[in-house]
Design an enzyme around this catalytic site. Sequence first.
Site, PDB file in Angstrom:
ATOM      1  N   CYS A 118      35.673  37.614  46.728  1.00  0.00           N
ATOM      2  CA  CYS A 118      35.073  38.556  45.793  1.00  0.00           C
ATOM      3  C   CYS A 118      33.555  38.342  45.769  1.00  0.00           C
ATOM      4  CB  CYS A 118      35.732  38.408  44.421  1.00  0.00           C
ATOM      5  SG  CYS A 118      35.573  39.877  43.403  1.00  0.00           S
ATOM      6  N   HIS A 220      42.134  38.305  45.934  1.00  0.00           N
ATOM      7  CA  HIS A 220      42.372  36.928  45.481  1.00  0.00           C
ATOM      8  C   HIS A 220      43.779  36.473  45.864  1.00  0.00           C
ATOM      9  CE1 HIS A 220      38.714  36.648  42.952  1.00  0.00           C
ATOM     10  NE2 HIS A 220      38.884  37.950  42.820  1.00  0.00           N
ATOM     11  N   GLU A 222      44.865  33.565  45.993  1.00  0.00           N
ATOM     12  CA  GLU A 222      45.299  32.432  45.153  1.00  0.00           C
ATOM     13  C   GLU A 222      46.122  32.887  43.951  1.00  0.00           C
ATOM     14  OE1 GLU A 222      42.203  33.346  45.695  1.00  0.00           O
ATOM     15  OE2 GLU A 222      41.143  33.597  43.799  1.00  0.00           O
TER      16      GLU A 222
END
Length: 259
Positions: A118, A220, A222
Amino acid sequence: MRPIIAIVADVIEDPSVNTKPNTVDISPTMFKDTLLAAGGLPIVVPYPSQLSLIPEMVQAYLPLFDGLILPGGPDVDPTLYGEEPSQEIGPANPPLDQFELALIRATYAANKPMFGLCRGSHILNVAFGGTLYQDLATQKKAAIRHLQRTSGEYPTHHVSIVPQSRLHPLLGDRAYVNSRHHQATRRLGNGLRLAAQANDGTIEAFESSENDLVLGLQWHPENLWQEDPPQLRIYADFIDRVSAHRQANLTASLGATVL
Ligand code: MN
């Protein structure tokens, strides 16, 4: 041995801290958990409040890690890519910008892999001479919604993966990703190539066209791999590249010592 991965800390206000400033240096828990799941050992590196300390700190940090994570965070100062601020720009954090730019240059020169997510991908692109959309919704025609209203661990739009990219063997032709950004990479920096895009043409991933040291991702993983296991492969592949470069750098420095 797990390779050591440095994560740049962000600074946020914490009302429970009863001093001025009432800020804390933090890293989201999911970076720690995901790096551990992928075989890395995370450490968190804070930036200095004093700009003059940056060169010294970057040189001191560099030998302590094998790979670098540039996480999400505030907008990048647009004057760093040659633009004046638009009305839609959010707050920038000049010490964070300067620290990350210096750390990116030093890490790249030391032949250590970097992974920007990001905002981390935006500062990475700017470090290589690229530009950003200061605000996608107002600057890019027919942009889909990239600042999702749905909670960030859920995917909300699709991306197409470039067939010849390093990302393609990990994810295949298409992935369903989360999207928590109002900015995006606009013109790619020198030596960077497209790796994935949304169906409105927004750049969602890029990588180096010259080596395997650079990955920038707009989403993302994660927060996605728990429900979508292939997303963990992106981190595992990063750890694999970090381990390979650590070994190569070690061999090179031993060779230099012997000579
Ligand atoms: Mn997006």
